[in-house]
Structures are given as structure tokens and as C-alpha cells.
Design a protein around this motif. Structure first.
Motif, PDB file in Angstrom:
ATOM      1  N   TYR A 225      28.571  44.291  36.186  1.00  0.00           N
ATOM      2  CA  TYR A 225      29.210  43.232  36.952  1.00  0.00           C
ATOM      3  C   TYR A 225      29.708  43.777  38.299  1.00  0.00           C
ATOM      4  O   TYR A 225      30.903  44.016  38.475  1.00  0.00           O
ATOM      5  CB  TYR A 225      30.384  42.635  36.176  1.00  0.00           C
ATOM      6  CG  TYR A 225      29.967  41.809  34.991  1.00  0.00           C
ATOM      7  CD1 TYR A 225      29.474  40.515  35.153  1.00  0.00           C
ATOM      8  CD2 TYR A 225      30.056  42.334  33.703  1.00  0.00           C
ATOM      9  CE1 TYR A 225      29.085  39.765  34.050  1.00  0.00           C
ATOM     10  CE2 TYR A 225      29.674  41.588  32.604  1.00  0.00           C
ATOM     11  CZ  TYR A 225      29.182  40.300  32.776  1.00  0.00           C
ATOM     12  OH  TYR A 225      28.796  39.553  31.696  1.00  0.00           O
ATOM     13  N   PRO A 226      28.795  43.973  39.246  1.00  0.00           N
ATOM     14  CA  PRO A 226      29.254  44.402  40.573  1.00  0.00           C
ATOM     15  C   PRO A 226      30.219  43.367  41.145  1.00  0.00           C
ATOM     16  O   PRO A 226      30.052  42.161  40.935  1.00  0.00           O
ATOM     17  CB  PRO A 226      27.972  44.496  41.392  1.00  0.00           C
ATOM     18  CG  PRO A 226      26.982  43.633  40.665  1.00  0.00           C
ATOM     19  CD  PRO A 226      27.349  43.730  39.212  1.00  0.00           C
ATOM     20  N   MET A 227      31.253  43.857  41.836  1.00  0.00           N
ATOM     21  CA  MET A 227      32.299  42.958  42.350  1.00  0.00           C
ATOM     22  C   MET A 227      32.274  42.942  43.874  1.00  0.00           C
ATOM     23  O   MET A 227      31.667  43.789  44.537  1.00  0.00           O
ATOM     24  CB  MET A 227      33.685  43.415  41.881  1.00  0.00           C
ATOM     25  CG  MET A 227      33.916  43.317  40.413  1.00  0.00           C
ATOM     26  SD  MET A 227      35.685  43.461  39.975  1.00  0.00           S
ATOM     27  CE  MET A 227      36.101  45.085  40.614  1.00  0.00           C
ATOM     28  N   ILE A 228      32.999  41.985  44.405  1.00  0.00           N
ATOM     29  CA  ILE A 228      33.203  41.829  45.851  1.00  0.00           C
ATOM     30  C   ILE A 228      34.644  41.357  46.029  1.00  0.00           C
ATOM     31  O   ILE A 228      35.198  40.731  45.120  1.00  0.00           O
ATOM     32  CB  ILE A 228      32.211  40.784  46.431  1.00  0.00           C
ATOM     33  CG1 ILE A 228      32.039  40.927  47.957  1.00  0.00           C
ATOM     34  CG2 ILE A 228      32.630  39.367  46.075  1.00  0.00           C
ATOM     35  CD1 ILE A 228      31.250  42.116  48.368  1.00  0.00           C
ATOM     36  N   PRO A 229      35.282  41.645  47.176  1.00  0.00           N
ATOM     37  CA  PRO A 229      36.604  41.046  47.406  1.00  0.00           C
ATOM     38  C   PRO A 229      36.519  39.522  47.349  1.00  0.00           C
ATOM     39  O   PRO A 229      35.475  38.927  47.643  1.00  0.00           O
ATOM     40  CB  PRO A 229      36.961  41.527  48.818  1.00  0.00           C
ATOM     41  CG  PRO A 229      36.185  42.780  49.000  1.00  0.00           C
ATOM     42  CD  PRO A 229      34.898  42.572  48.261  1.00  0.00           C
ATOM     43  N   TYR A 230      37.603  38.903  46.972  1.00  0.00           N
ATOM     44  CA  TYR A 230      37.684  37.442  46.925  1.00  0.00           C
ATOM     45  C   TYR A 230      37.125  36.859  48.219  1.00  0.00           C
ATOM     46  O   TYR A 230      37.457  37.317  49.325  1.00  0.00           O
ATOM     47  CB  TYR A 230      39.134  37.026  46.739  1.00  0.00           C
ATOM     48  CG  TYR A 230      39.370  35.536  46.736  1.00  0.00           C
ATOM     49  CD1 TYR A 230      38.946  34.748  45.667  1.00  0.00           C
ATOM     50  CD2 TYR A 230      40.043  34.923  47.787  1.00  0.00           C
ATOM     51  CE1 TYR A 230      39.183  33.391  45.652  1.00  0.00           C
ATOM     52  CE2 TYR A 230      40.286  33.555  47.775  1.00  0.00           C
ATOM     53  CZ  TYR A 230      39.846  32.798  46.710  1.00  0.00           C
ATOM     54  OH  TYR A 230      40.083  31.446  46.703  1.00  0.00           O
TER      55      TYR A 230
END
Length: 563
Positions: A225-230
């Protein structure tokens, strides 16, 4: 066999109800001595807030836990019950940690099953029109129709008071508040809002930005689950860039910042399948536990240093603004956006084409500068009449003293010279802003039992950002002191005309002030009532408490007689 959650039993299509969640946790605690279900306070719905405590050595006393140098991770779920991933993920995670005997040895985990109990009972499948599942869920507002993620300072709900009791009892070093996003479409299942780094104490901010956030991103990428800032887009789509989120003290992570706790709001993407959103939340919470265990000593040392720093800090920021001149870039996985005719209006409408995914660099602004700051006083003096303020300070662990005797004290008083007020209510208040102050040194009468709050405490940020009226989320801006803005006496013009004439005769300097005002203000020069009012407000007849902020700043010079 492991205890199944209602979410799992539904084929991962339904979220757990409040009664099911509490029943589940009661059974879990009954079957596992390393778990204990506690209750605190009450809520607007008439039920207490529950906290499941997971402790590897079966110690459930927060004072003993702190003495044993363990960290506390607090997970809050269902502040917006229509965003329920954390509710279901936390239930499975607690069960799995207990059944596999995998609780961390240096971290105590506290889980609030459902914070907005009221809203969780207001269940439907339609209140979040843009969300992909679950089949039914709760409502954002509580039973007073309050958004509880705007209530951490004003504390209009009993829920908020109960939460603050939990938070200040357990004093977590790390806090996680689970959410679901709104907004643009993109490829990520999980986005993340950490405590705004430039508002956080610099000791904590260094660890947050250099270690904790990068390792959260790395851990989640490894889990699929790669994330990104909101995705807080500066325009309608993210293509033009995103900005950081300024979490004011009214929000959960802005509130925790005031107490030197590192806070996070993970936001899953509303359009992804519900089972993916729950799984991503589960894996993120798992990653937090692993990292807090790994860095338990560092996190504890940093918190101790931050508390000492804040207790001795002289200048405090009260308001922050985005610095648009400092920009970074980040790799973003989105979908091509375009326009097509609306089948409703015939006008062009925005759409995202999921058949056209892209990976490209976009701009990101996340530097906030202090725009208003203040030098702390030695102490604040609060007349005992302002009992609601006193109660909230006590709830938040602020050390209070009381004057032993009556007497006059030299203080710095604020007069509210100007402010703006919203034209529509916001969360039940007509919120003030843009406060302008006039500081005046005065000898004011105080009485035995009036409160003294010394600004030499780890709670200094909570003290100063609530008691300084110019702070964005001050008690003043939330209307705690609106009664001081009213005059309680005035004059009858036909009588005061003669009194004003005598005042001007006896006071040549007042006469000069009046003439200067008339000379520089043509409208004033034509307005007899305004001139009479000017004389009144510059005389001893005018009440000195009008617009005087009732909490004074004590700047030292003498020792106060306190107990």
C-alpha cells in the motif's frame, strides 16, 4: 478458533455497529488477561467512552506504565462514523495481537472503539454520497449535530470532555485518528496527514520528518500500500500541486500537538473498495506498532526533552501561514482528468479516466511560517467566575494555583480593540477572528480563590494557545468571553450633555483630543451623538471593564501569595 468480527462475518461488506463492537471487546478482554476494557466519562448519547488497553505485562495503571518507561499509542476510531475503516481494522488487529501473543513489550496500545457513539447509531447508506461502501455506516454529526473533529478546544460535547480525560490520563506519545478522504480520484488507497511539522515542537518534528514518516511510507510500500500525503489540491485536481494541511487545535491532531504528542490522521480513499480500505488501515496500524516498539526509547527521550523545552520556552507561535515561495516536488500516481458534458445539466463536468493512470511529478507546498507570536508572561490570572475555563485547564493537566488573599496586583490587561465575527454559525458558534489588542498595565483588584496559571509547564502550549485571545482557536475566539463585549451602563444624552460640558471645562487635554478628532474625521465632526459618546468613553463614567479581556498577564516583579 479466533473470534470473528461482524465485518468478517459479513464477507467484508458491513461495518460493525456500536453494540457489536463493545460486545466484541468485552469478550476479547474476558478471554485475554493482557486486555482490559475501561470506560471514561459519558457522551452526549448517554453512554461512556470505552478504551481497550493492550498491555503485554498485564499492567493497566497509566501511572505505573509511565514509571516503567513504556510508550503509549492511542488509536481513535469513528470520530466520523461514516468513515469506519479504523473501527473494523482495530478489532481484528487487537484480536490478532492477543491470539498470537505478539503484543509489543515496550508499548501499551489504547484503542477507542467508536468515539462518536451518537453518530454511529444514526446509520444509513446514503449520508456519504461519494463513498464506495460499506453497506451502511454512521453519520458525521453527533446527537447535537456537532462535528467532533472541530470540538477539541471549545468542548461543546460531553464526548470531547471524555476524550480529553482519556488523553490526559494516558498521555500518549503517538496518536492515530482514523479517517476516510473526500476529494480527487487517484491510485492510492491510503493517504496520510501527520501533525503539521512546523507547528510541532522542533525536537519531535525532527524525529517525525526524518525517521517516523519516511519509515511509515517504506513499511506501507512493502505491505503493498504505497502512500501519498493527503491530497489537499490547490486547484480542482491535484495536477497543479497539493499543500500541507494546517491542523488547528480544534482538530484532533492539532489538539495533541499542544501536548507534545505526535498525531496522525490516515485517510483512506473513499472510492476504493471497502475491504481494501480496511486492510490498508490494519496494515498501517500494524506499522505504527512496529515502529513505536522499535523506537520506544528515542520516542520517550524526545517527549521528555520536548516537555522541558516547552516549559522553558519564551516565545510561542499563535498562527501559521503557508509559505508559497518554498515548494518541493513529489511523485504522484493519479488518473488523467478531463471534461465531458453532464447528463444532468448539459454543462461540462469534471471526470477522472481510470483507464488513463499516470505517474508524474507534482508540486507540493508544506512549509508554514509563524504569522503571529507572543512572549509568554510569568503567569495568567483568571478570576474564579470563569469556571468553564478553569475546568478545561484542569481537564488538560494544567497546574493551577489560587490566591490566598484579596489585594491589588499589577498586571498587563488586554482591551479588545477590534475583531471580526462570522456572519453564519460554525459548529454552533459565531467564531471570532483577526483580533486586535491594546495592552495596558493596570493595578487590578483580585480576590482569594482567583486562579494563577504559571507559564512554566509542559502544558504551556495548551495554556497560551487557549488563553491568548489573538490565537486562532483561543477561548475568546470560540465566544467564551462575549459578555465582556457588552456595555452594562450608558447615559441619557440630555443629562450627559451638561456633564460633558463640565468635563471639557475641567479637562483641557480631553478638549484638545476632541478637537483633534473632529479635525481629522469629517463624519465625526458632523455627528453630535458620536462626539458625546467620545467624551463619555474618555471619562471616569465609562466602565473600565468594557472590552477588557478578563484574563490578565502577570509579568512578575513581586511574589504572588498563592497556594
Amino acid at each position: 478458533m479466533a473470534q470473528k468480527t461482524p465485518y468478517e462475518l459479513s464477507g467484508k461488506k458491513e461495518t460493525t455497529t456500536y453494540d457489536e463492537a463493545i460486545s466484541y471487546y468485552e469478550k476479547l478482554a474476558k478471554n485475554h488477561p493482557q486486555a482490559k476494557l475501561l470506560t471514561y466519562g459519558t457522551t452526549d448519547f448517554g453512554k461512556p467512552l470505552h478504551v481497550l488497553v493492550l498491555s503485554s505485562d498485564k499492567v493497566f495503571d497509566p501511572i505505573a506504565i509511565k514509571k516503567s518507561n513504556k510508550r503509549v499509542l492511542l488509536i481513535n476510531n469513528g470520530i466520523h462514523p461514516g468513515e469506519p475503516e479504523g473501527i473494523d481494522a482495530s478489532m481484528m488487529l487487537a484480536r490478532d495481537l492477543l491470539s498470537a501473543n505478539q503484543l509489543p513489550k515496550d508499548v501499551v496500545i489504547c484503542i477507542i472503539p467508536i468515539y462518536n457513539i451518537d453518530g454511529s447509531f444514526n446509520r444509513s447508506s446514503t449520508s456519504r454520497a461519494n463513498q464506495n461502501g460499506p453497506l451502511a455506516y454512521g453519520f458525521r454529526g453527533n446527537s447535537k449535530n456537532l462535528d467532533l473533529n472541530r470540538d477539541f478546544i471549545k468542548t461543546d460535547s460531553k464526548n470531547s470532555a471524555a476524550f480529553q480525560l482519556i488523553f490526559n490520563t494516558w498521555q500518549p506519545e503517538i496518536f492515530v485518528d482514523t479517517h476516510t478522504s473526500n476529494g480527487a480520484d487517484y491510485q492510492y488507497v491510503m493517504t496520510l496527514i501527520p501533525t503539521q511539522k512546523d507547528k510541532l515542537n522542533p525536537i519531535l518534528s525532527g524525529y517525525l520528518t526524518q525517521t517516523l514518516v519516511p519509515d511509515l511510507y517504506k513499511g506501507m510500500a512493502e505491505k503493498g500500500y504505497p502512500m501519498i500525503p493527503y491530497v489537499n489540491s490547490i486547484e480542482e485536481t491535484p495536477d497543479a500541486g497539493i499543500t500541507g494541511f494546517i491542523d488547528l487545535p480544534r482538530y484532533s491532531t492539532g489538539y495533541t500537538t499542544l501536548h507534545n504528542s505526535i498525531g496522525f490522521m490516515p485517510e483512506t480513499h473513499m472510492l476504493k473498495a471497502y475491504d481494501l480500505r480496511v486492510d490498508a488501515t490494519y496494515k498501517l496500524l500494524q506499522t505504527y506498532i512496529d515502529l513505536v516498539q522499535r523506537d520506544a526509547k528515542i520516542i520517550g527521550d524526545n517527549r521528555h526533552k520536548a516537555d522541558e523545552f516547552v516549559a522553558n520556552q519564551k516565545e510561542f507561535g499563535l498562527e501559521w501561514k503557508l509559505n508559497r515561495s518554498e515548494v518541493d516536488s513529489l511523485t504522484f500516481k493519479g488518473f488523467e482528468a478531463g471534461e465531458k458534458p453532464s447528463k444532468v445539466s448539459g454543462q461540462n463536468r469534471l471526470f477522472y479516466d481510470r483507464n488513463k493512470p499516470y505517474t508524474r511529478s507534482i508540486k507540493a507546498w508544506n512549509k508554514f511560517d509563524v504569522s503571529i507570536s507572543v512572549q509568554k508572561p510569568v503567569a495568567y490570572i483568571i478570576p474564579k467566575a470563569w469556571d468553564r475555563v478553569i475546568a478545561l485547564l484542569k481537564l488538560n493537566g494544567v497546574a493551577l494555583k489560587q490566591l490566598k488573599t484579596d489585594g491589588k496586583i499589577k498586571v498587563e490587561s488586554y482591551y479588545i480593540s477590534d475583531f471580526k465575527t462570522g456572519t453564519r454559525p460554525y459548529e454552533g458558534h459565531y467564531l471570532h477572528s483577526a483580533v486586535k489588542l491594546k495592552a495596558v498595565e493596570q493595578n487590578l483588584q483580585y480576590y482569594a480563590g482567583d486562579y494563577v496559571v504559571y507559564a512554566n509547564q509542559p502544558a504551556n502550549r495548551y495554556i497560551i494557545e487557549t488563553l491568548e485571545p489573538q490565537a486562532t482557536d483561543s477561548f475568546f475566539n470560540w465566544n467564551f468571553f462575549d459578555s465582556i463585549l457588552d456595555m452594562k451602563e450608558h447615559f441619557s444624552a440630555y443629562v450627559f450633555e451638561d456633564t460633558a460640558t463640565e468635563l471639557l471645562k475641567r479637562n483641557p487635554s480631553l478638549k484638545i483630543k476632541l478637537e483633534e478628532k473632529k479635525a481629522t474625521d469629517p463624519d465625526f465632526a458632523k455627528n453630535g451623538a458620536a462626539q458625546l459618546d467620545f467624551v463619555y468613553k474618555n471619562s471616569d463614567y465609562y466602565e473600565q471593564t468594557h472590552n477588557r479581556y478578563p484574563i490578565a498577564r502577570f509579568l512578575g516583579g513581586v511574589k504572588l501569595n498563592v497556594q
